[in-house]
Design an enzyme around this catalytic site. Structure first.
Site, PDB file in Angstrom:
ATOM      1  N   HIS A 151      20.251  14.218 -36.844  1.00 24.66           N
ATOM      2  CA  HIS A 151      18.972  14.606 -37.408  1.00 24.66           C
ATOM      3  C   HIS A 151      19.212  15.195 -38.786  1.00 24.66           C
ATOM      4  O   HIS A 151      20.220  15.864 -39.004  1.00 24.66           O
ATOM      5  CB  HIS A 151      18.275  15.655 -36.516  1.00 24.66           C
ATOM      6  CG  HIS A 151      16.831  15.782 -36.808  1.00 24.66           C
ATOM      7  ND1 HIS A 151      16.353  16.585 -37.811  1.00 24.66           N
ATOM      8  CD2 HIS A 151      15.759  15.170 -36.254  1.00 24.66           C
ATOM      9  CE1 HIS A 151      15.035  16.471 -37.848  1.00 24.66           C
ATOM     10  NE2 HIS A 151      14.654  15.614 -36.923  1.00 24.66           N
ATOM     11  N   ASP A 160      14.474  11.742 -29.215  1.00 26.59           N
ATOM     12  CA  ASP A 160      14.321  10.350 -28.781  1.00 26.59           C
ATOM     13  C   ASP A 160      15.364   9.931 -27.757  1.00 26.59           C
ATOM     14  O   ASP A 160      15.210   8.904 -27.103  1.00 26.59           O
ATOM     15  CB  ASP A 160      14.380   9.418 -30.002  1.00 26.59           C
ATOM     16  CG  ASP A 160      13.179   9.624 -30.882  1.00 26.59           C
ATOM     17  OD1 ASP A 160      12.074   9.693 -30.345  1.00 26.59           O
ATOM     18  OD2 ASP A 160      13.354   9.756 -32.107  1.00 26.59           O
TER      19      ASP A 160
HETATM   20  N1  CMC Z   1      25.503   7.580 -35.186  1.00 31.38           N
HETATM   21  C1  CMC Z   1      26.651   7.565 -35.892  1.00 31.38           C
HETATM   22  N2  CMC Z   1      26.824   8.207 -37.058  1.00 31.38           N
HETATM   23  C2  CMC Z   1      25.790   8.887 -37.544  1.00 31.38           C
HETATM   24  C3  CMC Z   1      24.557   8.965 -36.877  1.00 31.38           C
HETATM   25  C4  CMC Z   1      24.424   8.283 -35.642  1.00 31.38           C
HETATM   26  N3  CMC Z   1      23.289   8.323 -34.969  1.00 31.38           N
HETATM   27  N4  CMC Z   1      23.688   9.716 -37.591  1.00 31.38           N
HETATM   28  C5  CMC Z   1      24.350  10.117 -38.685  1.00 31.38           C
HETATM   29  N5  CMC Z   1      25.619   9.620 -38.665  1.00 31.38           N
HETATM   30  C6  CMC Z   1      26.672   9.867 -39.648  1.00 31.38           C
HETATM   31  C7  CMC Z   1      26.493   8.970 -40.872  1.00 31.38           C
HETATM   32  O1  CMC Z   1      27.170   7.755 -40.738  1.00 31.38           O
HETATM   33  C8  CMC Z   1      27.078   9.849 -41.961  1.00 31.38           C
HETATM   34  O2  CMC Z   1      28.472   9.756 -41.853  1.00 31.38           O
HETATM   35  P1  CMC Z   1      29.429   9.923 -43.168  1.00 31.38           P
HETATM   36  O3  CMC Z   1      29.039  11.239 -43.796  1.00 31.38           O
HETATM   37  O4  CMC Z   1      30.816   9.936 -42.594  1.00 31.38           O
HETATM   38  O5  CMC Z   1      29.118   8.770 -44.047  1.00 31.38           O
HETATM   39  C9  CMC Z   1      26.675  11.260 -41.532  1.00 31.38           C
HETATM   40  O6  CMC Z   1      26.528  11.211 -40.099  1.00 31.38           O
HETATM   41  C10 CMC Z   1      25.366  11.752 -42.149  1.00 31.38           C
HETATM   42  O7  CMC Z   1      24.385  10.756 -41.905  1.00 31.38           O
HETATM   43  P2  CMC Z   1      23.126  10.537 -42.822  1.00 31.38           P
HETATM   44  O8  CMC Z   1      22.605   9.163 -42.616  1.00 31.38           O
HETATM   45  O9  CMC Z   1      23.437  10.951 -44.225  1.00 31.38           O
HETATM   46  O10 CMC Z   1      22.116  11.599 -42.218  1.00 31.38           O
HETATM   47  P3  CMC Z   1      20.589  11.643 -42.494  1.00 31.38           P
HETATM   48  O11 CMC Z   1      20.197  13.061 -42.410  1.00 31.38           O
HETATM   49  O12 CMC Z   1      20.264  10.927 -43.749  1.00 31.38           O
HETATM   50  O13 CMC Z   1      19.966  10.777 -41.279  1.00 31.38           O
HETATM   51  C11 CMC Z   1      19.094  10.196 -39.168  1.00 31.38           C
HETATM   52  C12 CMC Z   1      19.353  11.333 -40.171  1.00 31.38           C
HETATM   53  C13 CMC Z   1      18.228  10.756 -38.039  1.00 31.38           C
HETATM   54  C14 CMC Z   1      18.325   9.067 -39.875  1.00 31.38           C
HETATM   55  C15 CMC Z   1      20.443   9.673 -38.622  1.00 31.38           C
HETATM   56  O14 CMC Z   1      21.127  10.700 -37.935  1.00 31.38           O
HETATM   57  C16 CMC Z   1      20.264   8.453 -37.719  1.00 31.38           C
HETATM   58  O15 CMC Z   1      20.234   7.322 -38.214  1.00 31.38           O
HETATM   59  N6  CMC Z   1      20.165   8.676 -36.363  1.00 31.38           N
HETATM   60  C17 CMC Z   1      19.877   7.572 -35.443  1.00 31.38           C
HETATM   61  C18 CMC Z   1      18.384   7.273 -35.438  1.00 31.38           C
HETATM   62  C19 CMC Z   1      17.585   8.331 -34.699  1.00 31.38           C
HETATM   63  O16 CMC Z   1      17.945   8.750 -33.608  1.00 31.38           O
HETATM   64  N7  CMC Z   1      16.469   8.727 -35.310  1.00 31.38           N
HETATM   65  C20 CMC Z   1      15.541   9.701 -34.707  1.00 31.38           C
HETATM   66  C21 CMC Z   1      15.495  10.987 -35.454  1.00 31.38           C
HETATM   67  S1  CMC Z   1      14.639  12.269 -34.522  1.00 31.38           S
HETATM   68  C22 CMC Z   1      12.997  11.708 -34.436  1.00 31.38           C
HETATM   69  C23 CMC Z   1      12.308  11.881 -35.733  1.00 31.38           C
HETATM   70  O17 CMC Z   1      12.020  13.020 -36.111  1.00 31.38           O
HETATM   71  O18 CMC Z   1      12.030  10.881 -36.374  1.00 31.38           O
END
Ligand code: CMC
Length: 427
Positions: free
Chosen positions: A304, A361
């Site tokens: 998140h 989720d």
């Molecule tokens: N699985 C594997 N690696 C992950 C994941 C994941 N679910 N989420 C983040 N990472 C890693 C990402 O690869 C990155 O790694 P590195 O720094 O080594 O390159 C690091 O963690 C930071 O990720 P980010 O994409 O910069 O983080 P963000 O804050 O931009 O994204 C997120 C947040 C929710 C989009 C992401 O965690 C994600 O894609 N999660 C899966 C989708 C999901 O479950 N979404 C629902 C969110 S909660 C409901 C809502 O409020 O919408």
């Protein structure tokens, strides 16, 4: 004493005021930054940008705290209903008995949708995505229910109309997608019971309302009701800042929610768990893929932007999941896989180092499955739940004395000026 942040640039020092929120959070007020220094800020994804001041929802991502209008999500989950929580968000205070009764009556009064709207539904191609249908129908409401002259009255009735009709539209879309007769809302049902009845009642098998299922749905929607400046809420605020009508702003929010990284994650989690189940439950492979930088796969329902610990909503949802499954005497293999996956991921150094914990989720899809909601309706369920938050944030933004149309700047990285070459001379 006033606090300032100093920006030293081009040999000069500029003082930028620090503003403090009610929970002690501090922000640099950069509104005069460009005017004073010629600089803009660069923050893709807005991870360090506060787009507004808001008195609606408080989140502490390090401690795992979520409060609506000051009341913790744990207390609301325990004591409130979705309608009461929606009232709290929109009006800022919990309702009295008479206020709650009034809004219940109003939600019933507004629950029918224009019969002509059914014609729209009938003409969507079969297998259209329900989120696309919902955003279209919400936008179409504006044509069926034009604005009134009295602005305040118009806003109030539009908010109530949306809260009530989105639920009817969602159930209608499901019925029509199945080729079934639409079920009309009932005056004698509460908000959640009414929705379940519109979804599942049929002329051949009357739907028997189960109080535990109604409770589970209330909880699901309370937990989704607001989440401060997330992607879809920001979309509602940005689109709304152009002074567009509320229906169009909410329709934009629904579109933003659709994606698998946001509201679409609840469906994506169930699809991921089902795939693992079909492949014989190979959790290690899934975790390895999620960690592999060369693989775009992510563990859905994990991570998140704000929470760097357990999402407090996920803790409540997990308990609800156990409760509803045991009450319905269902043994869902997907829950077993989810529990194993969570256990493996939480011990894995990659997930520990990246602060990746289950989000709401991860468990919400299992609750929805258990109460009979089809997978392609999961994100629609999220949209109905988030509606009070979108409405509240939109209202707060249009009333904000600091309001301005949303118009970020950019850092241009394209070509410098070059000449137009006529087509005959192009190589
Ligand atoms: N699985 C594997 N690696 C992950 C994941 C994941 N679910 N989420 C983040 N990472 C890693 C990402 O690869 C990155 O790694 P590195 O720094 O080594 O390159 C690091 O963690 C930071 O990720 P980010 O994409 O910069 O983080 P963000 O804050 O931009 O994204 C997120 C947040 C929710 C989009 C992401 O965690 C994600 O894609 N999660 C899966 C989708 C999901 O479950 N979404 C629902 C969110 S909660 C409901 C809502 O409020 O919408």
């Amino acid at each position: 004493m006033d606090e300032f942040a100093k920006v030293i640039f081009d040999g000069k020092t500029f003082n930028l005021p620090i503003v403090t929120g009610s929970e002690g959070e501090k922000a640099i007020d950069i509104r005069m930054l460009r005017q004073k220094t010629g600089l803009i800020t660069y923050d893709p994804g807005f991870g360090s940008t506060g787009s507004c001041k808001s008195a609606v929802t408080f989140m502490d991502g390090e401690k795992g705290i979520l409060r609506y209008r000051g009341i913790s999500i744990e207390q609301l989950a325990k004591h409130s209903t979705f309608v009461e929580t929606a009232y709290l968000l929109i009006n800022g205070e919990l309702p009295t008995y008479s206020e709650l009764n009034k809004i219940r009556v109003q939600l019933n009064d507004y629950s029918l949708v224009h019969e002509d709207m059914q014609v729209f539904f009938q003409n969507f191609p079969r297998f259209s995505n329900p989120m696309g249908i919902l955003s279209t129908m919400v936008n179409a409401l504006r044509s069926f229910y034009p604005v009134l002259d009295d602005v305040e009255e118009s806003i109030n009735s539009t908010m109530l109309r949306l809260l009530s009709k989105v639920r009817t539209l969602a159930a209608m879309s499901y019925k029509i997608s199945r080729g079934h007769k639409v079920v009309y809302p009932r005056q004698d049902c509460t908000y959640c019971a009414n929705f379940l009845n519109m979804m599942f009642d049929t002329p051949v098998r009357p739907y028997i309302l189960d109080e535990d299922v109604v409770k589970a749905l209330n909880l699901f929607w309370i937990l989704h009701a607001d989440h401060e400046q997330n992607c879809s809420t920001s979309a509602v605020r940005v689109v709304g800042s152009g002074k567009v009508n509320l229906y169009a702003a909410i329709s934009a929010g629904i579109c933003a929610l659709w994606g698998p990284l946001h509201g679409g994650a609840n469906q994506a989690v169930i699809e991921m768990l089902s795939d693992i189940h079909k492949d014989g439950g190979d959790i290690d492979n899934v975790v390895a893929r999620a960690k592999d930088r060369n693989d775009s796969f992510r563990l859905m329902g994990f991570g998140h932007r704000v929470y760097k610990t357990y999402d407090p909503r996920a803790i409540i949802m997990k308990k609800a999941c156990d409760k509803i499954l045991s009450k319905m005497k269902i043994n869902d293999p997907l829950l077993d896989i989810a529990l194993k996956l969570e256990e493996v991921a939480l011990k894995d150094p990659y997930f520990i180092d990246h602060n990746l914990y289950p989000n709401i989720d991860f468990y919400s899809g299992i609750v929805l499955r258990t109460i009979g909601i089809p997978t392609n309706m999961f994100t629609v369920m999220f949209a109905i739940g988030r509606l009070p938050g979108w409405i509240t944030q939109w209202k707060e933004s249009i009333d904000d004395p600091d309001w301005r149309i949303s118009r970020p700047r950019q850092l241009y990285t394209g070509l410098k000026e070059k000449k137009y070459i006529s087509i005959e001379d192009r190589k």
